[in-house]
Design a protein around this motif. Structure first.
Motif, PDB file in Angstrom:
ATOM      1  N   GLU A 169      67.234 104.923  37.015  1.00  0.00           N
ATOM      2  CA  GLU A 169      67.229 103.911  38.067  1.00  0.00           C
ATOM      3  C   GLU A 169      68.476 103.031  38.076  1.00  0.00           C
ATOM      4  O   GLU A 169      69.030 102.763  39.148  1.00  0.00           O
ATOM      5  CB  GLU A 169      65.962 103.056  37.974  1.00  0.00           C
ATOM      6  CG  GLU A 169      64.677 103.834  38.178  1.00  0.00           C
ATOM      7  CD  GLU A 169      64.667 104.650  39.463  1.00  0.00           C
ATOM      8  OE1 GLU A 169      65.246 104.183  40.453  1.00  0.00           O
ATOM      9  OE2 GLU A 169      64.093 105.737  39.473  1.00  0.00           O
ATOM     10  N   PRO A 170      68.970 102.540  36.923  1.00  0.00           N
ATOM     11  CA  PRO A 170      70.206 101.735  36.989  1.00  0.00           C
ATOM     12  C   PRO A 170      71.388 102.519  37.564  1.00  0.00           C
ATOM     13  O   PRO A 170      72.192 101.959  38.316  1.00  0.00           O
ATOM     14  CB  PRO A 170      70.440 101.361  35.520  1.00  0.00           C
ATOM     15  CG  PRO A 170      69.077 101.363  34.915  1.00  0.00           C
ATOM     16  CD  PRO A 170      68.371 102.507  35.580  1.00  0.00           C
ATOM     17  N   ARG A 171      71.479 103.812  37.266  1.00  0.00           N
ATOM     18  CA  ARG A 171      72.569 104.605  37.835  1.00  0.00           C
ATOM     19  C   ARG A 171      72.348 104.836  39.325  1.00  0.00           C
ATOM     20  O   ARG A 171      73.298 104.874  40.110  1.00  0.00           O
ATOM     21  CB  ARG A 171      72.690 105.943  37.095  1.00  0.00           C
ATOM     22  CG  ARG A 171      73.272 105.809  35.697  1.00  0.00           C
ATOM     23  CD  ARG A 171      73.317 107.130  34.978  1.00  0.00           C
ATOM     24  NE  ARG A 171      74.207 108.094  35.627  1.00  0.00           N
ATOM     25  CZ  ARG A 171      74.342 109.357  35.229  1.00  0.00           C
ATOM     26  NH1 ARG A 171      73.604 109.806  34.208  1.00  0.00           N
ATOM     27  NH2 ARG A 171      75.170 110.161  35.840  1.00  0.00           N
ATOM     28  N   ARG A 172      71.091 104.975  39.739  1.00  0.00           N
ATOM     29  CA  ARG A 172      70.802 105.116  41.160  1.00  0.00           C
ATOM     30  C   ARG A 172      71.152 103.824  41.908  1.00  0.00           C
ATOM     31  O   ARG A 172      71.606 103.862  43.059  1.00  0.00           O
ATOM     32  CB  ARG A 172      69.332 105.473  41.367  1.00  0.00           C
ATOM     33  CG  ARG A 172      68.959 106.848  40.836  1.00  0.00           C
ATOM     34  CD  ARG A 172      67.511 107.169  41.116  1.00  0.00           C
ATOM     35  NE  ARG A 172      67.303 107.471  42.521  1.00  0.00           N
ATOM     36  CZ  ARG A 172      66.104 107.647  43.073  1.00  0.00           C
ATOM     37  NH1 ARG A 172      65.009 107.507  42.346  1.00  0.00           N
ATOM     38  NH2 ARG A 172      65.994 107.936  44.341  1.00  0.00           N
ATOM     39  N   VAL A 173      70.950 102.685  41.267  1.00  0.00           N
ATOM     40  CA  VAL A 173      71.347 101.412  41.861  1.00  0.00           C
ATOM     41  C   VAL A 173      72.860 101.388  42.071  1.00  0.00           C
ATOM     42  O   VAL A 173      73.355 100.992  43.139  1.00  0.00           O
ATOM     43  CB  VAL A 173      70.899 100.233  40.974  1.00  0.00           C
ATOM     44  CG1 VAL A 173      71.571  98.935  41.418  1.00  0.00           C
ATOM     45  CG2 VAL A 173      69.383 100.074  41.024  1.00  0.00           C
ATOM     46  N   ALA A 174      73.602 101.823  41.049  1.00  0.00           N
ATOM     47  CA  ALA A 174      75.061 101.833  41.150  1.00  0.00           C
ATOM     48  C   ALA A 174      75.528 102.773  42.264  1.00  0.00           C
ATOM     49  O   ALA A 174      76.442 102.439  43.032  1.00  0.00           O
ATOM     50  CB  ALA A 174      75.674 102.237  39.815  1.00  0.00           C
ATOM     51  N   ARG A 175      74.898 103.948  42.351  1.00  0.00           N
ATOM     52  CA  ARG A 175      75.273 104.888  43.407  1.00  0.00           C
ATOM     53  C   ARG A 175      74.949 104.312  44.785  1.00  0.00           C
ATOM     54  O   ARG A 175      75.707 104.485  45.742  1.00  0.00           O
ATOM     55  CB  ARG A 175      74.551 106.224  43.216  1.00  0.00           C
ATOM     56  CG  ARG A 175      75.114 107.074  42.092  1.00  0.00           C
ATOM     57  CD  ARG A 175      74.649 108.507  42.206  1.00  0.00           C
ATOM     58  NE  ARG A 175      73.208 108.641  42.063  1.00  0.00           N
ATOM     59  CZ  ARG A 175      72.590 108.843  40.921  1.00  0.00           C
ATOM     60  NH1 ARG A 175      73.282 108.914  39.786  1.00  0.00           N
ATOM     61  NH2 ARG A 175      71.273 108.975  40.871  1.00  0.00           N
ATOM     62  N   ALA A 176      73.812 103.626  44.892  1.00  0.00           N
ATOM     63  CA  ALA A 176      73.424 103.048  46.178  1.00  0.00           C
ATOM     64  C   ALA A 176      74.429 101.985  46.625  1.00  0.00           C
ATOM     65  O   ALA A 176      74.725 101.864  47.817  1.00  0.00           O
ATOM     66  CB  ALA A 176      72.027 102.447  46.080  1.00  0.00           C
TER      67      ALA A 176
ATOM     68  N   ARG B 228      65.058  94.213  40.882  1.00  0.00           N
ATOM     69  CA  ARG B 228      66.372  94.448  41.485  1.00  0.00           C
ATOM     70  C   ARG B 228      67.271  95.378  40.665  1.00  0.00           C
ATOM     71  O   ARG B 228      68.136  96.051  41.225  1.00  0.00           O
ATOM     72  CB  ARG B 228      67.099  93.121  41.684  1.00  0.00           C
ATOM     73  CG  ARG B 228      66.639  92.354  42.912  1.00  0.00           C
ATOM     74  CD  ARG B 228      67.496  91.133  43.099  1.00  0.00           C
ATOM     75  NE  ARG B 228      67.345  90.583  44.447  1.00  0.00           N
ATOM     76  CZ  ARG B 228      67.483  89.295  44.723  1.00  0.00           C
ATOM     77  NH1 ARG B 228      67.759  88.447  43.759  1.00  0.00           N
ATOM     78  NH2 ARG B 228      67.343  88.868  45.968  1.00  0.00           N
ATOM     79  N   GLN B 229      67.070  95.419  39.348  1.00  0.00           N
ATOM     80  CA  GLN B 229      67.986  96.189  38.504  1.00  0.00           C
ATOM     81  C   GLN B 229      67.378  97.481  37.969  1.00  0.00           C
ATOM     82  O   GLN B 229      68.108  98.347  37.462  1.00  0.00           O
ATOM     83  CB  GLN B 229      68.467  95.319  37.343  1.00  0.00           C
ATOM     84  CG  GLN B 229      69.212  94.080  37.790  1.00  0.00           C
ATOM     85  CD  GLN B 229      69.612  93.189  36.634  1.00  0.00           C
ATOM     86  OE1 GLN B 229      69.931  93.642  35.534  1.00  0.00           O
ATOM     87  NE2 GLN B 229      69.592  91.877  36.873  1.00  0.00           N
ATOM     88  N   GLY B 230      66.064  97.620  38.041  1.00  0.00           N
ATOM     89  CA  GLY B 230      65.436  98.844  37.566  1.00  0.00           C
ATOM     90  C   GLY B 230      65.415  98.975  36.059  1.00  0.00           C
ATOM     91  O   GLY B 230      65.402 100.085  35.526  1.00  0.00           O
ATOM     92  N   VAL B 231      65.397  97.845  35.367  1.00  0.00           N
ATOM     93  CA  VAL B 231      65.371  97.850  33.906  1.00  0.00           C
ATOM     94  C   VAL B 231      64.236  96.975  33.411  1.00  0.00           C
ATOM     95  O   VAL B 231      63.819  96.027  34.068  1.00  0.00           O
ATOM     96  CB  VAL B 231      66.705  97.357  33.307  1.00  0.00           C
ATOM     97  CG1 VAL B 231      67.837  98.316  33.631  1.00  0.00           C
ATOM     98  CG2 VAL B 231      67.034  95.949  33.792  1.00  0.00           C
TER      99      VAL B 231
END
Length: 284
Positions: free
Chosen positions: A172-179, A108-111
């Motif tokens: 990926e975490p930044r892409r999650v935030a943008r999404a 879920r978090q990409g980390v």
């Protein structure tokens, strides 16, 4: 003679400056590649072994087995050394050392739960929308595999990958935030099931708002407005649109992964996407 020396000095100065710039960008990209992110708690637990079969189906829809392999032992999915030689890890070995919560954090978090580093290529901007039941079912499928196979090699970033990192494209975490800041259009409870499917499956290639994704190449799903229900179902099951042309990754994914969609899921997805297209067209 003096002008010749001056030209040589200018050229050498330019080479030195360019070299320093390249080195500086390489170092900064390495800083970005190795940086860590906070890992948030996740409430997750694997479902019963009886859910493993449905977990296999969902893992197919979500693309898990396309990247990690049908046996979940990992495989290379981008061998291009100019971009990134990227291996999806062996999930059977990861599951042996990670708890259910840690697996959920990765999904879920990409980390990486062990150190907070970004997981390249992990579509968490899509998988963050999984419900608790869906995640539990996927975890049941993962847990149904005993540890097997060898660890996959670490990724090796080429120049194009480093340029993408500098631009924030592989974070990926930044892409999650943008999404999170660009959600898919909410058309009410009657179309919520189709919206959920669009967010958990389609958004990986078409963007979190389904308006297209330049990195992945998927177009705005407004194009579904040009399909009737029968043509849409044919596209999703065979990858063949009206006219019979090849749609690249869409054709390949439809034939390999989307064949496990149920009729009800496709009907719900079409109802939502066609209604979204109508709403957008009316707004123009």
């Amino acid at each position: 003679m003096k002008s010749g020396r001056l030209l040589i000095s200018i050229l050498l100065g330019g080479v030195a400056t360019g070299t320093l710039l390249v080195v500086a960008l390489w170092i900064w990209s390495e800083v970005l590649i190795t940086r860590t992110y906070p890992v948030r708690p996740e409430a997750a637990s694997a479902g019963s072994p009886a859910l493993a079969a449905e977990g296999r189906r969902l893992s197919k829809l979500y693309g898990c087995t396309s990247c990690h392999g049908a046996d979940l032992q990992g495989k290379v999915y981008n061998p291009n050394p100019r971009l990134v030689r990227n291996y999806a890890p062996n999930l059977t070995l990861a599951a042996a050392r990670y708890s259910d919560e840690q697996l959920a954090q990765a999904i879920r978090q990409g980390v990486r739960p062990s150190d907070g580093r970004a997981l390249w290529g992990m579509p968490s901007q899509t998988l963050m929308h999984l419900t608790a039941d869906e995640l539990s079912t996927v975890l049941a499928f993962i847990r149904s595999h005993a540890p097997a196979g060898a660890p996959t090699p670490p990724e090796s970033a080429g120049w194009r990958a480093r340029a993408a990192v500098l631009a924030g494209a592989l974070d990926e975490p930044r892409r999650v935030a943008r999404a999170r800041s660009r959600p898919a259009m909410d058309l009410g409870p009657e179309l919520a099931a189709g919206r959920h499917t669009a967010r958990t499956v389609c958004s990986e290639c078409h963007g979190s708002d389904l308006a297209g994704d330049d990195l992945e190449g998927g177009p705005d799903l407004r194009v579904v407005g040009a399909y009737d229900a029968e043509a849409f179902t044919t596209l999703m099951r065979t990858g063949v649109p009206p006219g019979g042309r090849h749609l690249g990754i869409m054709t390949l994914v439809a034939r390999s992964d989307f064949k496990v969609f149920s009729d009800a899921e496709l009907a719900e997805l079409y109802a939502y996407l066609s209604a979204r297209a109508t709403r957008l067209n009316e707004a123009d």
